[in-house]
Design a protein around this motif. Sequence first.
Motif, short mmCIF file in Angstrom:
data_model
loop_
_atom_site.label_atom_id
_atom_site.label_comp_id
_atom_site.label_asym_id
_atom_site.label_seq_id
_atom_site.Cartn_x
_atom_site.Cartn_y
_atom_site.Cartn_z
N LEU A 101 0.57 -1.11 -0.49
CA LEU A 101 -0.19 0.16 0.15
C LEU A 101 0.78 1.32 -0.24
CD1 LEU A 101 -1.39 -2.07 1.91
CD2 LEU A 101 -2.86 -0.33 2.01
N PHE A 102 0.63 2.08 -0.80
CA PHE A 102 1.16 3.57 -1.39
C PHE A 102 0.50 4.48 -1.02
CE2 PHE A 102 4.12 -0.09 -3.58
CZ PHE A 102 4.90 0.12 -3.42
N PRO A 103 0.92 4.95 -0.16
CA PRO A 103 -0.05 6.84 0.16
C PRO A 103 0.34 7.42 -1.14
CG PRO A 103 1.91 6.57 1.65
CD PRO A 103 1.35 5.02 0.93
N LEU A 104 -0.51 8.24 -1.78
CA LEU A 104 -0.36 8.70 -2.94
C LEU A 104 -0.29 10.63 -2.18
CD1 LEU A 104 -1.87 6.79 -5.55
CD2 LEU A 104 0.65 7.10 -5.26
N SER A 105 -0.08 11.65 -2.37
CA SER A 105 0.11 12.47 -1.69
C SER A 105 -0.48 13.46 -2.76
CB SER A 105 0.94 13.71 -1.32
OG SER A 105 1.90 13.76 -2.10
N SER A 106 -1.23 14.84 -3.10
CA SER A 106 -1.99 15.20 -4.57
C SER A 106 -0.53 15.90 -5.17
CB SER A 106 -2.19 16.48 -4.35
OG SER A 106 -3.47 16.57 -2.86
N TYR A 107 0.57 16.14 -4.59
CA TYR A 107 1.68 16.03 -5.23
C TYR A 107 1.87 14.93 -6.38
CZ TYR A 107 5.76 17.57 -6.20
OH TYR A 107 7.91 17.75 -7.14
N LEU A 108 2.35 13.56 -5.57
CA LEU A 108 2.51 13.09 -6.06
C LEU A 108 1.21 12.74 -7.71
CD1 LEU A 108 4.00 10.12 -3.60
CD2 LEU A 108 5.45 11.53 -4.89
N ILE A 109 0.64 12.44 -6.72
CA ILE A 109 -0.65 12.45 -7.97
C ILE A 109 -0.39 12.97 -9.13
CG2 ILE A 109 -3.12 12.36 -8.96
CD1 ILE A 109 -4.13 11.39 -5.68
N GLN A 110 0.42 14.59 -9.11
CA GLN A 110 0.16 15.28 -10.41
C GLN A 110 1.15 14.87 -11.44
OE1 GLN A 110 0.40 19.56 -8.51
NE2 GLN A 110 -1.88 19.16 -7.90
N CYS A 111 2.37 13.85 -10.27
CA CYS A 111 2.87 14.01 -10.72
C CYS A 111 3.77 12.81 -11.47
CB CYS A 111 4.82 13.92 -9.90
SG CYS A 111 5.23 15.24 -9.22
N ILE A 112 2.89 11.69 -11.51
CA ILE A 112 2.86 10.52 -12.46
C ILE A 112 2.66 10.40 -13.98
CG2 ILE A 112 0.85 8.45 -12.70
CD1 ILE A 112 -0.23 8.92 -10.01
N ILE A 113 4.01 9.82 -14.41
CA ILE A 113 4.09 9.38 -15.58
C ILE A 113 3.04 8.43 -16.46
CG2 ILE A 113 5.17 9.67 -17.47
CD1 ILE A 113 7.30 11.57 -15.08
N LYS A 114 2.71 8.47 -17.44
CA LYS A 114 1.96 7.47 -18.07
C LYS A 114 2.35 7.19 -19.27
CE LYS A 114 -2.30 9.16 -15.59
NZ LYS A 114 -3.61 9.87 -15.97
N LEU A 115 3.26 5.84 -19.66
CA LEU A 115 3.26 5.91 -21.06
C LEU A 115 2.92 4.55 -21.49
CD1 LEU A 115 7.06 5.46 -20.16
CD2 LEU A 115 5.67 6.84 -20.89
N GLY A 116 2.58 4.62 -23.05
CA GLY A 116 2.01 3.20 -23.45
C GLY A 116 0.29 3.70 -23.23
N LYS A 117 -0.33 2.21 -23.73
CA LYS A 117 -2.31 2.43 -23.16
C LYS A 117 -2.45 2.65 -21.96
CE LYS A 117 -6.14 -0.45 -24.70
NZ LYS A 117 -7.13 -0.29 -22.82
N VAL A 118 -3.06 3.87 -22.31
CA VAL A 118 -4.14 4.07 -20.82
C VAL A 118 -4.93 4.80 -21.14
CG1 VAL A 118 -3.81 5.61 -18.58
CG2 VAL A 118 -1.65 4.86 -19.87
N ASP A 119 -6.11 3.88 -20.76
CA ASP A 119 -7.31 4.78 -20.37
C ASP A 119 -7.91 5.31 -19.18
OD1 ASP A 119 -10.27 4.67 -21.10
OD2 ASP A 119 -10.85 2.08 -21.28
N GLU A 120 -8.09 7.00 -20.08
CA GLU A 120 -8.70 7.45 -18.86
C GLU A 120 -9.45 7.34 -17.78
OE1 GLU A 120 -5.68 10.61 -17.92
OE2 GLU A 120 -4.42 9.12 -18.95
N ASN A 121 -10.54 7.25 -18.60
CA ASN A 121 -11.67 6.62 -18.12
C ASN A 121 -11.41 6.08 -16.82
OD1 ASN A 121 -13.16 8.25 -19.97
ND2 ASN A 121 -13.29 6.85 -21.07
N GLU A 122 -10.83 4.68 -17.18
CA GLU A 122 -9.86 3.84 -16.12
C GLU A 122 -9.51 4.42 -14.90
OE1 GLU A 122 -11.40 0.74 -16.39
OE2 GLU A 122 -13.19 1.06 -17.43
N VAL A 123 -8.66 5.13 -15.46
CA VAL A 123 -7.78 5.94 -14.66
C VAL A 123 -7.91 6.59 -12.75
CG1 VAL A 123 -5.79 6.42 -13.84
CG2 VAL A 123 -5.79 4.69 -15.82
N ALA A 124 -8.12 6.69 -11.80
CA ALA A 124 -9.17 7.51 -11.29
C ALA A 124 -8.14 8.41 -10.57
CB ALA A 124 -9.67 7.06 -9.66
N LEU A 125 -7.12 9.56 -11.56
CA LEU A 125 -6.42 10.23 -11.58
C LEU A 125 -6.58 11.83 -10.47
CD1 LEU A 125 -2.93 9.49 -12.93
CD2 LEU A 125 -3.72 9.39 -10.70
#
Length: 87
Positions: free
Chosen positions: A63-87
């Motif tokens: 379990l990795f806690p995610l701060s608001s800062y970390l959420i904004q820094c997430i880098i996504k590569l490849g196929k990413v369905d934005e409707n499936e990712v709750a960011l």
Amino acid sequence: MRYLIVYDISNDRARNKISTKLKKYGKRIQYSAFEIEIASKEIERLINEMEKLIDNTTDSIFLFPLSSYLIQCIIKLGKVDENEVAL
């Protein structure tokens, strides 16, 4: 609080129960990875429930806690369905 939860669970039944629990709090972002939103008082209950389902000699859950800062820094590569990712 948001968490990234990843797991490696050998037993199909336990793995299905874990994923069903996690779907109540968030979205699956990969086969064995969820991003969830959960109140701090509920996370302890979820942890206790998951501990009862796994085999401590073969399985793991992180379990990795995610701060608001970390959420904004997430880098996504490849196929990413934005409707499936709750960011």
